[in-house]
Design a protein around this motif. Structure first.
Motif, PDB file in Angstrom:
ATOM      1  N   LEU A 126      -2.090   4.174  -1.299  1.00 21.22           N
ATOM      2  CA  LEU A 126      -2.937   4.857  -2.251  1.00 21.22           C
ATOM      3  C   LEU A 126      -1.972   4.801  -3.550  1.00 21.22           C
ATOM      4  CD1 LEU A 126      -5.366   5.996  -3.717  1.00 21.22           C
ATOM      5  CD2 LEU A 126      -4.641   8.192  -2.644  1.00 21.22           C
ATOM      6  N   ASP A 127      -0.853   5.181  -3.553  1.00 23.23           N
ATOM      7  CA  ASP A 127       0.236   5.356  -4.590  1.00 23.23           C
ATOM      8  C   ASP A 127       0.469   3.894  -5.262  1.00 23.23           C
ATOM      9  OD1 ASP A 127       2.177   5.861  -6.268  1.00 23.23           O
ATOM     10  OD2 ASP A 127       3.295   6.987  -5.096  1.00 23.23           O
ATOM     11  N   GLU A 128       0.731   2.913  -4.408  1.00 28.03           N
ATOM     12  CA  GLU A 128       0.963   1.706  -4.821  1.00 28.03           C
ATOM     13  C   GLU A 128      -0.423   1.101  -5.280  1.00 28.03           C
ATOM     14  OE1 GLU A 128       2.970  -1.153  -2.121  1.00 28.03           O
ATOM     15  OE2 GLU A 128       4.618   0.703  -1.751  1.00 28.03           O
ATOM     16  N   GLN A 129      -1.460   1.229  -4.674  1.00 32.58           N
ATOM     17  CA  GLN A 129      -2.726   0.869  -5.416  1.00 32.58           C
ATOM     18  C   GLN A 129      -2.876   1.303  -6.745  1.00 32.58           C
ATOM     19  OE1 GLN A 129      -6.387   0.415  -3.069  1.00 32.58           O
ATOM     20  NE2 GLN A 129      -5.306  -0.530  -1.198  1.00 32.58           N
ATOM     21  N   LEU A 130      -2.900   2.504  -6.853  1.00 34.83           N
ATOM     22  CA  LEU A 130      -3.083   3.063  -8.336  1.00 34.83           C
ATOM     23  C   LEU A 130      -2.066   2.621  -9.258  1.00 34.83           C
ATOM     24  CD1 LEU A 130      -3.489   6.847  -7.008  1.00 34.83           C
ATOM     25  CD2 LEU A 130      -5.099   5.360  -8.343  1.00 34.83           C
ATOM     26  N   ALA A 131      -0.773   2.265  -8.916  1.00 35.52           N
ATOM     27  CA  ALA A 131       0.133   1.575  -9.748  1.00 35.52           C
ATOM     28  C   ALA A 131      -0.392   0.220 -10.116  1.00 35.52           C
ATOM     29  CB  ALA A 131       1.380   1.527  -9.047  1.00 35.52           C
ATOM     30  N   VAL A 132      -0.902  -0.551  -9.217  1.00 31.48           N
ATOM     31  CA  VAL A 132      -1.454  -1.852  -9.378  1.00 31.48           C
ATOM     32  C   VAL A 132      -2.518  -2.057 -10.287  1.00 31.48           C
ATOM     33  CG1 VAL A 132      -2.186  -4.088  -8.301  1.00 31.48           C
ATOM     34  CG2 VAL A 132      -0.237  -2.833  -7.129  1.00 31.48           C
ATOM     35  N   ILE A 133      -3.477  -1.008  -9.830  1.00 35.62           N
ATOM     36  CA  ILE A 133      -4.797  -1.199 -10.530  1.00 35.62           C
ATOM     37  C   ILE A 133      -4.589  -0.998 -12.096  1.00 35.62           C
ATOM     38  CG2 ILE A 133      -7.102  -0.117 -10.480  1.00 35.62           C
ATOM     39  CD1 ILE A 133      -6.881  -0.100  -7.568  1.00 35.62           C
ATOM     40  N   THR A 134      -3.861   0.126 -12.261  1.00 38.32           N
ATOM     41  CA  THR A 134      -3.962   0.609 -13.595  1.00 38.32           C
ATOM     42  C   THR A 134      -2.887  -0.414 -14.223  1.00 38.32           C
ATOM     43  OG1 THR A 134      -1.941   2.228 -13.041  1.00 38.32           O
ATOM     44  CG2 THR A 134      -4.102   2.888 -13.112  1.00 38.32           C
ATOM     45  N   GLY A 135      -2.036  -0.839 -13.684  1.00 38.91           N
ATOM     46  CA  GLY A 135      -1.109  -1.775 -14.158  1.00 38.91           C
ATOM     47  C   GLY A 135      -1.658  -3.160 -14.728  1.00 38.91           C
ATOM     48  N   LEU A 136      -2.670  -3.499 -13.878  1.00 39.36           N
ATOM     49  CA  LEU A 136      -3.541  -4.708 -14.388  1.00 39.36           C
ATOM     50  C   LEU A 136      -4.208  -4.359 -15.305  1.00 39.36           C
ATOM     51  CD1 LEU A 136      -4.490  -6.024 -10.592  1.00 39.36           C
ATOM     52  CD2 LEU A 136      -3.025  -7.136 -12.314  1.00 39.36           C
ATOM     53  N   ALA A 191     -12.228   4.151  -0.348  1.00 36.44           N
ATOM     54  CA  ALA A 191     -11.000   4.309   0.578  1.00 36.44           C
ATOM     55  C   ALA A 191      -9.992   3.292   0.341  1.00 36.44           C
ATOM     56  CB  ALA A 191     -11.362   4.496   1.955  1.00 36.44           C
ATOM     57  N   ALA A 192      -8.876   3.568  -0.066  1.00 36.07           N
ATOM     58  CA  ALA A 192      -7.888   2.738  -0.214  1.00 36.07           C
ATOM     59  C   ALA A 192      -7.675   1.685   0.819  1.00 36.07           C
ATOM     60  CB  ALA A 192      -6.528   3.255  -0.908  1.00 36.07           C
ATOM     61  N   THR A 193      -8.191   1.959   2.171  1.00 34.06           N
ATOM     62  CA  THR A 193      -7.842   1.401   3.096  1.00 34.06           C
ATOM     63  C   THR A 193      -8.955   0.001   3.126  1.00 34.06           C
ATOM     64  OG1 THR A 193      -9.462   2.721   4.309  1.00 34.06           O
ATOM     65  CG2 THR A 193      -7.082   3.271   4.656  1.00 34.06           C
ATOM     66  N   PHE A 194     -10.149   0.197   2.452  1.00 37.28           N
ATOM     67  CA  PHE A 194     -11.085  -0.751   2.489  1.00 37.28           C
ATOM     68  C   PHE A 194     -10.743  -2.008   1.652  1.00 37.28           C
ATOM     69  CE2 PHE A 194     -14.832   2.578   3.044  1.00 37.28           C
ATOM     70  CZ  PHE A 194     -14.231   2.860   4.304  1.00 37.28           C
ATOM     71  N   ARG A 195      -9.895  -2.005   0.541  1.00 34.60           N
ATOM     72  CA  ARG A 195      -9.578  -2.930  -0.355  1.00 34.60           C
ATOM     73  C   ARG A 195      -8.280  -3.271  -0.789  1.00 34.60           C
ATOM     74  NH1 ARG A 195     -14.355  -0.125  -1.091  1.00 34.60           N
ATOM     75  NH2 ARG A 195     -16.324  -1.006  -0.940  1.00 34.60           N
ATOM     76  N   LEU A 196      -7.988  -4.471  -1.264  1.00 31.21           N
ATOM     77  CA  LEU A 196      -6.839  -4.655  -1.806  1.00 31.21           C
ATOM     78  C   LEU A 196      -6.689  -4.336  -3.166  1.00 31.21           C
ATOM     79  CD1 LEU A 196      -6.123  -8.120  -0.031  1.00 31.21           C
ATOM     80  CD2 LEU A 196      -5.109  -5.977   0.671  1.00 31.21           C
ATOM     81  N   PRO A 197      -5.807  -3.883  -3.697  1.00 32.32           N
ATOM     82  CA  PRO A 197      -5.657  -3.435  -5.096  1.00 32.32           C
ATOM     83  C   PRO A 197      -6.156  -4.395  -6.270  1.00 32.32           C
ATOM     84  CG  PRO A 197      -3.517  -3.677  -4.296  1.00 32.32           C
ATOM     85  CD  PRO A 197      -4.131  -3.623  -3.167  1.00 32.32           C
ATOM     86  N   GLY A 198      -5.643  -5.816  -5.869  1.00 33.82           N
ATOM     87  CA  GLY A 198      -5.976  -6.769  -6.942  1.00 33.82           C
ATOM     88  C   GLY A 198      -7.515  -6.983  -7.118  1.00 33.82           C
ATOM     89  N   PRO A 199      -7.861  -7.383  -5.803  1.00 38.69           N
ATOM     90  CA  PRO A 199      -9.591  -7.567  -5.699  1.00 38.69           C
ATOM     91  C   PRO A 199     -10.337  -6.299  -6.317  1.00 38.69           C
ATOM     92  CG  PRO A 199      -8.423  -8.593  -3.927  1.00 38.69           C
ATOM     93  CD  PRO A 199      -7.426  -7.913  -4.660  1.00 38.69           C
TER      94      PRO A 199
END
Length: 309
Positions: A130-140, A76-84
């Motif tokens: 979720l959209d922003e998390q995916l952008a951050v995770i794949t971007g990193l 769940a995207a609510t559980f964690r920050l995208p960078g960590p």
């Protein structure tokens, strides 16, 4: 058709229970071991001994298994920050030698958020996050070594990140998205997914949602053949009707209901159902195993079903 094992540990399972299932799945040739990412039981079960964290579990399995692929349906995207989360998944990918897959979604189970103090924003905001998390995770993960990554969104901002560590799999571990949403789910899948998964839906629902995702791919010029298409279905297989009934009772379900809505029956019936999903484009099935003590169940499917696919 590839068969994978999918577990629901929030219903009551220790790490050792999960390890036993993962090792038996590995020994018998299943394609992967996946688990849900939930912190609260569902239904009338006790949930004891209590929840296990999905990514802590996968880190352990990364070292305690040798070849089977490992992942979540769905974190769940609510559980964690995208960078960590990007760091965690990359580390578990390293620990496993490149066997990890990230299934991620908006999060939906309000009660587990309240039970463990996790914020649960409205659905529209959860999709935005979720959209922003995916952008951050794949971007990193895609940032070249030695480079830095920046992102400015409404909910997350990243500045001058070294974008480390890198996963073993390049450009990154497979990303699974899924669900029945008619608009934003297909759009996100078209942009970010390596695999699109539908949990516990009929053939007709599968056809309709797969088509929505294919249309979303066409809208952005992506070839839908780049995605893997999959379903998740509850498993209840027995060598005869009596064994099917016994396994259905063990998970609190009825054989006829399971035959109608899951992957249930004798091996021949299960193979027939698999064939119907294959005919509409499903390439991979996640078999939801609810009785984690019944390892003979996996043996039966591996011997009598999987070898005939």
């Amino acid at each position: 058709m590839e068969l994978r094992i999918f577990t629901e540990p929030q219903q009551g399972a220790s790490y050792d229970d999960l390890l036993a299932v993962a090792r038996r799945a590995e020994e018998t040739g299943f394609g992967a071991f996946f688990r849900s990412d939930h912190y609260l039981k569902m239904g009338s079960v006790s949930g004891e001994p209590g929840p296990t964290d999905a990514w802590t579990t996968l880190a352990g399995l990364a070292r305690d298994t040798r070849s089977i692929r490992l992942g979540t349906l769905m974190s769940a995207a609510t559980f964690r920050l995208p960078g960590p989360l990007a760091i965690t998944v990359a580390q578990v990918d390293q620990m496993s030698g490149g066997r990890v897959e990230l299934g991620i979604g908006t999060g939906w189970y309000d009660a587990e958020h309240r039970a463990y103090g996790i914020p649960f924003p409205p659905l529209g905001e959860r999709f935005d996050r979720l959209d922003e998390q995916l952008a951050v995770i794949t971007g990193l993960w895609r940032t070249p070594s030695g480079g830095t990554f920046d992102f400015t969104g409404r909910h997350y901002q990243v500045t001058d990140s070294p974008a480390l560590p890198k996963p073993v799999q390049r450009p990154h571990p497979p990303i699974l998205l899924g669900g029945k949403g008619a608009k934003r789910t297909p759009q996100l899948a078209a942009r970010y997914a390596d695999e699109f998964n539908l949990p516990f839906v009929s053939i007709d629902e599968t056809v309709a949602q797969f088509e929505r995702v294919r249309a979303a791919c066409a809208d952005i010029g992506r070839d839908p053949a780049e995605l893997t298409w999959s379903n998740a279905l509850v498993l209840c297989c027995g060598k005869d009707d009596a064994e099917v009934a016994r396994r259905a009772a063990a998970i609190g379900r009825e054989p006829d209901e399971l035959r109608a809505n899951g992957l249930a029956g004798t091996p021949a019936e299960v193979i027939d159902t698999i064939g119907r999903y294959a005919e509409v484009g499903s390439q991979r099935l996640y078999l939801q195993v609810l009785d984690l003590t019944d390892l003979d169940h996996l043996d039966l499917v591996a011997t009598e079903v999987m070898r005939q696919l």
